[in-house]
Design a protein around this motif. Structure first.
Motif, PDB file in Angstrom:
ATOM      1  N   ARG A 204      -1.477  53.718 -16.015  1.00 20.91           N
ATOM      2  CA  ARG A 204      -2.871  53.687 -15.558  1.00 20.91           C
ATOM      3  C   ARG A 204      -3.408  55.061 -15.173  1.00 20.91           C
ATOM      4  NH1 ARG A 204      -2.781  49.921 -18.072  1.00 20.91           N
ATOM      5  NH2 ARG A 204      -2.608  47.719 -17.452  1.00 20.91           N
ATOM      6  N   GLN A 205      -2.595  56.088 -15.291  1.00 27.08           N
ATOM      7  CA  GLN A 205      -3.038  57.427 -14.919  1.00 27.08           C
ATOM      8  C   GLN A 205      -4.099  57.947 -15.899  1.00 27.08           C
ATOM      9  OE1 GLN A 205      -1.965  58.952 -12.069  1.00 27.08           O
ATOM     10  NE2 GLN A 205      -0.995  56.951 -11.734  1.00 27.08           N
ATOM     11  N   PRO A 206      -4.927  58.890 -15.470  1.00 30.68           N
ATOM     12  CA  PRO A 206      -5.873  59.505 -16.416  1.00 30.68           C
ATOM     13  C   PRO A 206      -5.118  60.134 -17.594  1.00 30.68           C
ATOM     14  CG  PRO A 206      -6.348  60.182 -14.158  1.00 30.68           C
ATOM     15  CD  PRO A 206      -5.032  59.466 -14.121  1.00 30.68           C
ATOM     16  N   ILE A 207      -5.700  60.065 -18.756  1.00 29.17           N
ATOM     17  CA  ILE A 207      -5.158  60.716 -19.950  1.00 29.17           C
ATOM     18  C   ILE A 207      -6.145  61.797 -20.363  1.00 29.17           C
ATOM     19  CG2 ILE A 207      -4.589  60.410 -22.399  1.00 29.17           C
ATOM     20  CD1 ILE A 207      -3.543  57.614 -21.662  1.00 29.17           C
ATOM     21  N   LEU A 209      -7.808  64.703 -22.865  1.00 30.92           N
ATOM     22  CA  LEU A 209      -8.128  64.801 -24.287  1.00 30.92           C
ATOM     23  C   LEU A 209      -8.534  66.216 -24.681  1.00 30.92           C
ATOM     24  CD1 LEU A 209     -10.461  61.688 -24.841  1.00 30.92           C
ATOM     25  CD2 LEU A 209      -7.985  61.822 -25.232  1.00 30.92           C
ATOM     26  N   HIS A 210      -8.075  66.636 -25.831  1.00 33.14           N
ATOM     27  CA  HIS A 210      -8.662  67.779 -26.540  1.00 33.14           C
ATOM     28  C   HIS A 210     -10.104  67.404 -26.886  1.00 33.14           C
ATOM     29  CE1 HIS A 210      -9.474  70.478 -29.927  1.00 33.14           C
ATOM     30  NE2 HIS A 210      -8.391  71.183 -29.616  1.00 33.14           N
ATOM     31  N   GLY A 211     -11.000  68.351 -26.861  1.00 30.90           N
ATOM     32  CA  GLY A 211     -12.415  68.065 -27.106  1.00 30.90           C
ATOM     33  C   GLY A 211     -12.689  67.388 -28.431  1.00 30.90           C
ATOM     34  N   ALA A 212     -11.838  67.654 -29.438  1.00 33.61           N
ATOM     35  CA  ALA A 212     -12.052  67.059 -30.762  1.00 33.61           C
ATOM     36  C   ALA A 212     -11.808  65.558 -30.763  1.00 33.61           C
ATOM     37  CB  ALA A 212     -11.138  67.738 -31.786  1.00 33.61           C
ATOM     38  N   MET A 213     -11.183  65.033 -29.710  1.00 33.39           N
ATOM     39  CA  MET A 213     -10.862  63.601 -29.638  1.00 33.39           C
ATOM     40  C   MET A 213     -11.971  62.778 -28.992  1.00 33.39           C
ATOM     41  SD  MET A 213      -7.931  63.265 -30.950  1.00 33.39           S
ATOM     42  CE  MET A 213      -6.332  63.981 -31.278  1.00 33.39           C
ATOM     43  N   GLU A 214     -12.850  63.423 -28.252  1.00 29.02           N
ATOM     44  CA  GLU A 214     -13.742  62.676 -27.360  1.00 29.02           C
ATOM     45  C   GLU A 214     -14.681  61.728 -28.096  1.00 29.02           C
ATOM     46  OE1 GLU A 214     -16.768  63.369 -23.618  1.00 29.02           O
ATOM     47  OE2 GLU A 214     -16.611  64.930 -25.153  1.00 29.02           O
ATOM     48  N   LYS A 215     -15.384  62.201 -29.111  1.00 24.53           N
ATOM     49  CA  LYS A 215     -16.407  61.359 -29.745  1.00 24.53           C
ATOM     50  C   LYS A 215     -15.808  60.103 -30.376  1.00 24.53           C
ATOM     51  CE  LYS A 215     -19.888  64.912 -30.618  1.00 24.53           C
ATOM     52  NZ  LYS A 215     -20.686  65.646 -31.655  1.00 24.53           N
ATOM     53  N   MET A 216     -14.643  60.236 -31.025  1.00 26.39           N
ATOM     54  CA  MET A 216     -14.053  59.062 -31.651  1.00 26.39           C
ATOM     55  C   MET A 216     -13.561  58.078 -30.590  1.00 26.39           C
ATOM     56  SD  MET A 216     -13.705  57.621 -34.555  1.00 26.39           S
ATOM     57  CE  MET A 216     -13.939  58.981 -35.707  1.00 26.39           C
ATOM     58  N   CYS A 217     -13.000  58.590 -29.501  1.00 23.39           N
ATOM     59  CA  CYS A 217     -12.570  57.683 -28.425  1.00 23.39           C
ATOM     60  C   CYS A 217     -13.774  56.947 -27.838  1.00 23.39           C
ATOM     61  CB  CYS A 217     -11.834  58.469 -27.347  1.00 23.39           C
ATOM     62  SG  CYS A 217     -10.169  58.985 -27.824  1.00 23.39           S
ATOM     63  N   ARG A 218     -14.879  57.639 -27.674  1.00 23.35           N
ATOM     64  CA  ARG A 218     -16.083  56.988 -27.144  1.00 23.35           C
ATOM     65  C   ARG A 218     -16.602  55.942 -28.127  1.00 23.35           C
ATOM     66  NH1 ARG A 218     -14.527  58.006 -22.289  1.00 23.35           N
ATOM     67  NH2 ARG A 218     -14.671  60.207 -21.693  1.00 23.35           N
ATOM     68  N   LEU A 219     -16.514  56.214 -29.423  1.00 21.93           N
ATOM     69  CA  LEU A 219     -16.937  55.218 -30.415  1.00 21.93           C
ATOM     70  C   LEU A 219     -16.074  53.962 -30.306  1.00 21.93           C
ATOM     71  CD1 LEU A 219     -17.976  55.813 -34.071  1.00 21.93           C
ATOM     72  CD2 LEU A 219     -16.316  54.035 -33.562  1.00 21.93           C
ATOM     73  N   ASP A 226     -10.840  49.120 -24.713  1.00 21.96           N
ATOM     74  CA  ASP A 226     -10.683  49.707 -23.388  1.00 21.96           C
ATOM     75  C   ASP A 226      -9.567  50.751 -23.417  1.00 21.96           C
ATOM     76  OD1 ASP A 226     -10.579  50.333 -20.720  1.00 21.96           O
ATOM     77  OD2 ASP A 226      -9.829  48.373 -20.060  1.00 21.96           O
ATOM     78  N   LEU A 227      -9.932  52.001 -23.177  1.00 23.34           N
ATOM     79  CA  LEU A 227      -8.949  53.090 -23.204  1.00 23.34           C
ATOM     80  C   LEU A 227      -8.660  53.641 -21.813  1.00 23.34           C
ATOM     81  CD1 LEU A 227     -10.222  55.013 -26.382  1.00 23.34           C
ATOM     82  CD2 LEU A 227      -8.403  53.296 -26.238  1.00 23.34           C
ATOM     83  N   GLY A 228      -9.237  53.042 -20.788  1.00 20.57           N
ATOM     84  CA  GLY A 228      -8.976  53.517 -19.429  1.00 20.57           C
ATOM     85  C   GLY A 228      -9.661  54.844 -19.145  1.00 20.57           C
ATOM     86  N   GLU A 229      -9.186  55.529 -18.101  1.00 23.36           N
ATOM     87  CA  GLU A 229      -9.824  56.786 -17.700  1.00 23.36           C
ATOM     88  C   GLU A 229      -9.378  57.927 -18.605  1.00 23.36           C
ATOM     89  OE1 GLU A 229     -10.374  59.848 -13.900  1.00 23.36           O
ATOM     90  OE2 GLU A 229      -9.198  58.002 -13.644  1.00 23.36           O
ATOM     91  N   LEU A 230     -10.344  58.549 -19.248  1.00 26.12           N
ATOM     92  CA  LEU A 230     -10.093  59.686 -20.123  1.00 26.12           C
ATOM     93  C   LEU A 230     -10.792  60.917 -19.555  1.00 26.12           C
ATOM     94  CD1 LEU A 230     -10.727  57.987 -23.595  1.00 26.12           C
ATOM     95  CD2 LEU A 230      -8.547  58.229 -22.383  1.00 26.12           C
ATOM     96  N   ARG A 231     -10.111  62.045 -19.602  1.00 26.61           N
ATOM     97  CA  ARG A 231     -10.679  63.295 -19.091  1.00 26.61           C
ATOM     98  C   ARG A 231     -10.531  64.381 -20.147  1.00 26.61           C
ATOM     99  NH1 ARG A 231      -7.900  63.647 -13.033  1.00 26.61           N
ATOM    100  NH2 ARG A 231      -8.912  61.781 -12.131  1.00 26.61           N
ATOM    101  N   LEU A 232     -11.500  65.286 -20.186  1.00 27.06           N
ATOM    102  CA  LEU A 232     -11.415  66.418 -21.108  1.00 27.06           C
ATOM    103  C   LEU A 232     -10.587  67.537 -20.498  1.00 27.06           C
ATOM    104  CD1 LEU A 232     -15.022  66.733 -22.579  1.00 27.06           C
ATOM    105  CD2 LEU A 232     -12.945  66.009 -23.764  1.00 27.06           C
ATOM    106  N   VAL A 233      -9.679  68.087 -21.279  1.00 27.52           N
ATOM    107  CA  VAL A 233      -8.868  69.212 -20.830  1.00 27.52           C
ATOM    108  C   VAL A 233      -9.757  70.349 -20.343  1.00 27.52           C
ATOM    109  CG1 VAL A 233      -7.320  71.046 -21.644  1.00 27.52           C
ATOM    110  CG2 VAL A 233      -6.844  68.657 -22.238  1.00 27.52           C
ATOM    111  N   SER A 234     -10.847  70.597 -21.048  1.00 25.50           N
ATOM    112  CA  SER A 234     -11.709  71.730 -20.719  1.00 25.50           C
ATOM    113  C   SER A 234     -12.355  71.629 -19.344  1.00 25.50           C
ATOM    114  CB  SER A 234     -12.799  71.886 -21.777  1.00 25.50           C
ATOM    115  OG  SER A 234     -13.574  70.698 -21.873  1.00 25.50           O
ATOM    116  N   ASP A 235     -12.372  70.434 -18.760  1.00 20.69           N
ATOM    117  CA  ASP A 235     -13.011  70.240 -17.451  1.00 20.69           C
ATOM    118  C   ASP A 235     -12.021  70.295 -16.292  1.00 20.69           C
ATOM    119  OD1 ASP A 235     -15.407  69.881 -18.741  1.00 20.69           O
ATOM    120  OD2 ASP A 235     -15.327  67.693 -18.690  1.00 20.69           O
ATOM    121  N   HIS A 236     -10.735  70.596 -16.572  1.00 19.84           N
ATOM    122  CA  HIS A 236      -9.726  70.503 -15.529  1.00 19.84           C
ATOM    123  C   HIS A 236      -8.767  71.683 -15.560  1.00 19.84           C
ATOM    124  CE1 HIS A 236     -10.909  66.440 -14.269  1.00 19.84           C
ATOM    125  NE2 HIS A 236     -11.243  66.284 -15.528  1.00 19.84           N
ATOM    126  N   THR A 237      -8.033  71.850 -14.468  1.00 19.43           N
ATOM    127  CA  THR A 237      -7.115  72.971 -14.319  1.00 19.43           C
ATOM    128  C   THR A 237      -5.698  72.578 -14.733  1.00 19.43           C
ATOM    129  OG1 THR A 237      -6.485  72.383 -12.056  1.00 19.43           O
ATOM    130  CG2 THR A 237      -8.464  73.754 -12.336  1.00 19.43           C
TER     131      THR A 237
END
Length: 345
Positions: A204-207, A209-219, A226-237
């Protein structure tokens, strides 16, 4: 055993399957006026067709990936999209009926049942027989001619249970809490399946994503997955990503982008990870044998269950499956289509 019958109203050409009475093509590798598309991977779908018949999900994927609904210089949209739901039959020119049946490969993937002059032909596109939370399961349908893929058409390919591969991934993650596990997975189908399978075994932890993955996951999410909580690598440390799973395209596993991650354990999700040399070539520490194609046992079982009068084998390891058919008294032939690669392995 008698030889395969001569081609009649449906003909394999190097760039696709030609449905002659309807003058349309199944999964053509070049632009045509009228295309029937099984699914959205680039070796089966492309832009530039005048008219595309596919499931609504495949059409949405094609719009995202290939801008099939883009306007031309005159402000018009020359491409006509014809959505077909699973189980729906549409009439094509020349008295051909087409029905789309789930293939179990990726979201929206379909086998296409073509009926003409009392004969039934199924073109599988790509398919798998394993359960997958991100797409409708494969359905066996009787036919006279069964046109099957053979991507993993060698006896050496026996895909392990998905739960075993997820356990390997999570064990490695737990063993290295100060690092992350970076999983290379194709952006359409494989990435979403890995995420959904992780959720299915209780992760259940956040997973990340590389930015290239985001649009397809959102589709996928827009289509009810249901893919749970997804976060962009570019927005985190780096610190935030320690002890987490990161999903990226395979090409990003060892490039400069991965330097922003906390000492990643490199993994790759692919049926080809059964071949150790492929894992070594990609510098993969954790090979995950996860495929969206049928393995050898599933290919042969499917041929037995469909029980067609004739089997046509295409885009894959054709010779071994052709020989298996011959040994089991099943009429078969190998097709020489071009442009079908391992994008979605």
């Amino acid at each position: 055993m008698p030889a395969a019958a001569p081609f009649s109203w449906i003909r394999p050409e190097p760039w696709g399957i030609h449905v002659v009475p309807a003058d349309c093509w199944v999964d053509p590798s070049r632009a045509v006026d009228h295309a029937l598309v099984t699914h959205g991977h680039a070796d089966h779908a492309r832009g530039g067709h005048g008219r595309t018949v596919a499931t609504p999900e495949t059409l949405a994927i094609m719009e995202l990936r290939y801008r099939t609904g883009a306007e031309d210089d005159a402000g018009q949209i020359p491409h006509k999209a014809v959505p077909v739901e699973y189980g729906e039959t549409i009439r094509l020119p020349g008295g051909v009926d087409a029905t789309y049946i789930p293939a179990g490969h990726v979201l929206g993937s379909a086998q296409i049942l073509l009926e003409h002059a009392g004969e039934r032909v199924i073109v599988t596109g790509d398919y798998k027989r394993r359960a997958d939370p991100t797409c409708a399961p494969f359905e066996v349908a009787p036919c006279d001619i069964f046109i099957t893929e053979a991507t993993f058409g060698l006896p050496v390919f026996c895909h392990p249970p998905i739960e075993e591969e997820m356990a390997k991934l999570l064990e490695r993650l737990a063993a290295h809490p100060d690092r992350c596990v970076l999983v290379g997975a194709y952006a359409l189908g494989k990435a979403q399946r890995v995420i959904a399978e992780l959720r299915a075994v209780g992760h259940r932890q956040p997973i990340y994503l590389h930015g290239a993955m985001e649009k397809m996951c959102r589709l996928y999410e827009e289509h009810g997955i249901d893919l749970g909580e997804l976060r962009l690598v570019s927005d985190h440390t780096k610190e935030e990503m320690r002890g987490h799973v990161v999903i990226s395209p395979p090409g990003a596993l060892n490039d400069r982008w991965s330097r922003r991650l906390p000492e990643p354990v490199t993994a790759m999700a692919s049926g080809w990870m059964r071949v150790r040399q492929r894992a070594r070539q990609r510098n993969v520490e954790l090979p995950l044998v996860i495929s969206d194609h049928a393995d050898w046992g599933e290919l042969t079982r499917t041929i037995e269950e469909v029980d067609a009068q004739e089997n046509w084998i295409t885009h894959g390891r054709e010779d071994a499956l052709l020989r298996w058919c011959q040994l089991h008294q099943r009429r078969a032939r190998a097709l020489a289509l071009v442009g079908y690669e391992d994008e979605d392995d």
